[in-house]
Design a protein around this motif. Structure first.
Motif, short mmCIF file in Angstrom:
data_model
loop_
_atom_site.label_atom_id
_atom_site.label_comp_id
_atom_site.label_asym_id
_atom_site.label_seq_id
_atom_site.Cartn_x
_atom_site.Cartn_y
_atom_site.Cartn_z
N MET A 1 0.81 -1.22 0.00
CA MET A 1 0.00 0.00 0.00
C MET A 1 0.85 1.27 0.00
SD MET A 1 -3.34 -0.64 2.43
CE MET A 1 -2.45 -0.92 3.96
N LYS A 2 2.09 1.18 0.39
CA LYS A 2 2.91 2.38 0.59
C LYS A 2 3.29 3.06 -0.72
CE LYS A 2 5.80 -0.03 3.10
NZ LYS A 2 6.93 -0.46 3.93
N TRP B 1 4.89 14.03 11.03
CA TRP B 1 4.02 14.39 12.15
C TRP B 1 3.49 13.16 12.86
CZ3 TRP B 1 3.08 18.85 14.59
CH2 TRP B 1 2.00 18.90 15.47
N TRP B 2 3.14 12.13 12.09
CA TRP B 2 2.57 10.92 12.68
C TRP B 2 3.60 9.81 12.84
CZ3 TRP B 2 -1.66 12.77 14.38
CH2 TRP B 2 -2.47 13.58 13.62
N ASP B 3 4.86 10.06 12.41
CA ASP B 3 5.85 8.97 12.38
C ASP B 3 5.27 7.78 11.63
OD1 ASP B 3 7.75 10.43 13.82
OD2 ASP B 3 6.89 9.79 15.74
N ALA B 4 4.71 8.08 10.47
CA ALA B 4 3.98 7.06 9.71
C ALA B 4 4.40 7.12 8.25
CB ALA B 4 2.48 7.29 9.85
N TYR B 5 3.91 6.14 7.49
CA TYR B 5 4.14 6.11 6.05
C TYR B 5 2.88 6.56 5.31
CZ TYR B 5 8.30 3.25 6.97
OH TYR B 5 9.51 2.78 7.41
N TYR B 6 3.09 7.20 4.17
CA TYR B 6 1.99 7.53 3.27
C TYR B 6 1.52 6.26 2.56
CZ TYR B 6 2.23 12.72 2.95
OH TYR B 6 2.17 14.06 3.16
N LEU B 7 0.20 6.12 2.46
CA LEU B 7 -0.38 5.08 1.62
C LEU B 7 -0.69 5.67 0.25
CD1 LEU B 7 -2.85 3.36 4.12
CD2 LEU B 7 -0.40 2.96 3.79
N SER B 8 -0.56 4.87 -0.77
CA SER B 8 -0.76 5.33 -2.13
C SER B 8 -2.25 5.36 -2.45
CB SER B 8 -0.03 4.41 -3.11
OG SER B 8 -0.03 4.93 -4.41
N PRO B 9 -2.81 6.53 -2.81
CA PRO B 9 -4.28 6.65 -2.90
C PRO B 9 -4.92 5.95 -4.08
CG PRO B 9 -3.21 8.68 -3.61
CD PRO B 9 -2.13 7.81 -3.05
#
Length: 697
Positions: A403-404, A417-425
């Motif tokens: 998904m990334k 900000w979220w210490d997270a990865y972007y998911l691909s829309p």
């Protein structure tokens, strides 16, 4: 079809040549004879647009008493090839046509050629004057490499204008539609040395996107430029105040990689525009949005429940307890508030949206019981959510691999900000994962709405795990459209709030949210000018002023109220738990009196549903700052200043009608006024709210 054929072999075209032609109706066209530079002139509404023999252009205004916009013709379009900036083309021919259909217009196709030292380049300029949008000219440019050699393209630029000042201080105000981590004002006066690139892609790790329009104005005139693509584009809209106090604006596309422009190839720019209007940026921005909708952008209808006032549990922070939330609900109801929002902290992790055990020891049953309790208090329930974010350790990334978003170097795009990865829309796995969450929130848990939150929602980077990486950028609005459609399929009355923290919300994402928001404002000024912006683009939007605690002094309800914004708060009540964060927002006895007055007044007037009259006052140059809302035959005025004593003008009154004027917050009557003499003397600090009621004869 080769570009020169496409531009010049259309039905219903005719060659104009060097014959004087006057077009009756929305445009005028003249050929200047006996000069070294024959030119074409288009008059569309109050915009006068001229092209000379070098394909330079000049814009001016036909408004009464209008002052010059530019010193002379300028290279409004240019292209940079092999480190050579090319802007001078020899005018060869032009054609005109009338376009029928849903978007009728007049169109001019102008051809020029540049030739020097073995380089030969054709420029084909298309100018469109849409019948229903006077004051706006759309511009498309196509360049053809007529040379025998390949070249590298570095940049193209359209709408490149230097606007002259008129001696005012500041010389210009500007609206700029880009987003960055500075979370700066969208509207500001331009000071000497000012420059802003206004890139529409990712400007920082979490920030990007926005509204692809720049609008600059003097007291007498507003000029706007932007693009008319129906999807987000990775372009710049730079604004610069030059040393001579002229302001430079334009739209440019930079090619970071060495992009080959082969012999015989065609390069097409976007459809850009220039428009002109009176007053501040409001009218130009409203016209832009109306044209975009005429071209195909569909904006959803407002939702009645989105105008109802809001309480959010964020006052308790991420360490909230169930007891704190439930104990606050009676006070929420008592104040006349209709929504209760469960905010950040309920979840296991970003991406794993199951209830955290320390918040909800009974798991999903506890969440369902909380929603039922909110409903039992006569309130609606909304849940906080950060779509497109997933923590690195989240089970969702493990269970649903792929998904990334992947950057060009193969690394995932990170949301700091979220210490997270972007998911691909645009990936089907992301879409199906999101649909499952919507079913959980709205179907199983029975929430009535969504608070989608996070600056990362506004834009994404190109996803290099896709065959065409920019599909992720252009497809992001479709992702939010999917969320809206799914949510409303589950609950036809669902409120879908898009809160891209601190950013200029992407115009393309606005289309499928039925609640916009000031989104973590840094001041009351931001609450007001963000509201004016949203109301220009989406006139019927339910614009939420966000928690009043984010306004000046934490209590400036007036800034939201006066511009027709939905009121909200994140107050807390004394609790048995030791929550230090919540102590800052406790609803004391004194605060409760103020809060109750404002929410009662809001529910009585409901100005958020009414017509915002954004073109009556110039938010930059008019003092004091003023806003107006029309409700049936009454007008509601809001004036803001640190301190003001003197005359104010009530604009928009009907002729031959006398009005009673009431300060409806303080219940103070003023003298009657009429449109021919709409002035009263007032004295106030911070704000004054006035109601103008026509006297019945």
């Amino acid at each position: 079809m080769r570009m020169q054929d496409k531009f010049f072999n259309k039905r219903n075209l005719f060659i104009i040549g060097c014959v004087l032609l006057v077009v009756v109706g929305i445009t005028g066209f003249t050929i200047k004879k006996g000069t070294k530079e024959p030119s074409m002139r288009i008059t569309h509404g109050n915009l006068v647009y001229e092209v000379n023999a070098a394909l330079y252009t000049r814009i001016s205004s036909s408004f009464p008493d209008s002052k010059p916009v530019m010193d002379d013709y300028q290279a409004s379009e240019r292209i940079t090839l092999d480190e050579r900036v090319i802007s001078d083309f020899e005018l060869k021919e032009w054609q005109e046509s009338k376009l029928d259909g849903d978007l009728p217009a007049r169109e001019w196709l102008v051809k020029g050629v540049y030739e020097d030292n073995g380089l030969k380049l054709a420029k084909n300029l298309k100018l469109t004057a849409y019948d229903d949008f006077p004051g706006l000219i759309a511009v498309e440019v196509e360049y053809v490499n007529l040379s025998e050699k390949d070249m590298f393209i570095e940049e193209w630029r359209n709408g490149n204008y230097n606007i002259v000042p008129q001696g005012d201080q500041p010389p210009f105000w500007a609206f700029q539609g880009s987003s960055s981590s500075r979370r700066s004002d969208w509207i500001k006066p331009l000071e000497p040395g000012y420059y802003q690139k206004n890139y529409m892609g990712m400007n920082d790790s979490d920030y990007g996107g926005g509204i692809p329009v720049t609008s600059v104005w003097r007291p007498d005139l507003n000029v706007a430029v932007g693009h008319l693509s129906l999807v987000p584009e990775l372009v710049n809209l730079p604004t610069e105040l030059l040393e001579d106090s002229k302001v430079s604006i334009g739209i440019s596309k930079e090619f970071d990689e060495r992009t080959l422009f082969k012999a015989g190839d065609t390069l097409s720019t976007l459809e850009t525009f220039v428009s002109i209007a009176r007053g501040d940026y409001y009218e130009n921005l409203a016209n832009y949005s109306e044209l975009m909708q005429a071209k195909g952008i569909e904006i959803v209808e407002p939702e009645e429940a989105a105008f109802e006032p809001i309480w959010c549990a964020w006052g308790y922070g991420r360490e909230f307890t169930m007891e704190e939330v439930i104990n606050t609900l009676p006070k929420v109801k008592d104040l006349g508030i209709d929504w209760a929002v469960l905010d950040d902290g309920f979840q296991v992790a970003e991406g794993d949206w199951q209830p955290a055990a320390d918040r909800f020891p009974d798991g999903e049953d506890a969440v369902e019981n909380l929603v039922e309790t909110i409903h039992d208090h006569g309130l609606k329930a909304k849940i906080w959510w950060t779509p497109l974010a997933a923590d690195p350790h989240s089970k969702s990334l493990k269970n649903v691999p792929g998904m990334k978003i992947r950057l060009e170097n193969g690394a995932p795009q990170f949301i700091t900000w979220w210490d997270a990865y972007y998911l691909s829309p645009t990936k089907e796995k992301t879409i199906e994962h999101t649909k499952d969450l919507l079913d959980l929130f709205l179907n199983k848990w029975k929430f009535d709405g969504l608070k989608m939150d996070g600056q990362h929602m506004n834009a994404v980077a190109p996803d290099h795990s896709l065959e065409k990486p920019e599909e992720s950028v252009k497809g992001l609005p479709d992702f939010f459209h999917m969320i809206y459609e799914e949510a409303r399929e589950i609950n036809p009355d669902a409120v879908v709030e898009n809160c891209p923290c601190g950013t200029v919300m992407s115009y393309y994402n606005m289309a499928t949210t039925n609640q916009t928001v000031s989104s973590d404002p840094l001041s009351s000024w931001q609450i007001r000018h963000k509201g004016k912006t949203y109301k220009a683009l989406v006139p019927n939007t339910a614009y939420y002023g966000d928690h009043v605690e984010l306004s000046d002094n934490g209590n400036d309800f007036a800034s939201s109220f006066g511009i027709g914004a939905v009121l909200g708060t994140k107050f807390t009540v004394p609790s048995s738990t030791a929550n230090e964060e919540a102590a800052e927002f406790i609803l004391t006895e004194d605060k409760e009196t103020i809060w109750k007055k404002w929410f009662s007044l809001y529910n009585e007037k409901m100005l958020s549903k009414e017509e915002y009259l954004g073109n009556l006052y110039d938010i930059g140059y008019d003092k004091p700052e003023a806003h107006a809302v029309k409700k049936q035959d009454r007008l509601y005025f809001a004036f803001y200043a640190d301190s003001w004593e003197g005359e104010i003008e009530l604009r928009g009154l009907e002729n031959n009608t006398e009005y009673l004027i009431l300060d409806y917050f303080n219940q103070v009557d003023y003298e009657k006024v009429i449109a021919s003499d709409p002035y009263i003397d007032v004295a106030f600090k911070d704000f004054i709210l006035l109601e103008a009621t026509p006297v019945k004869k």
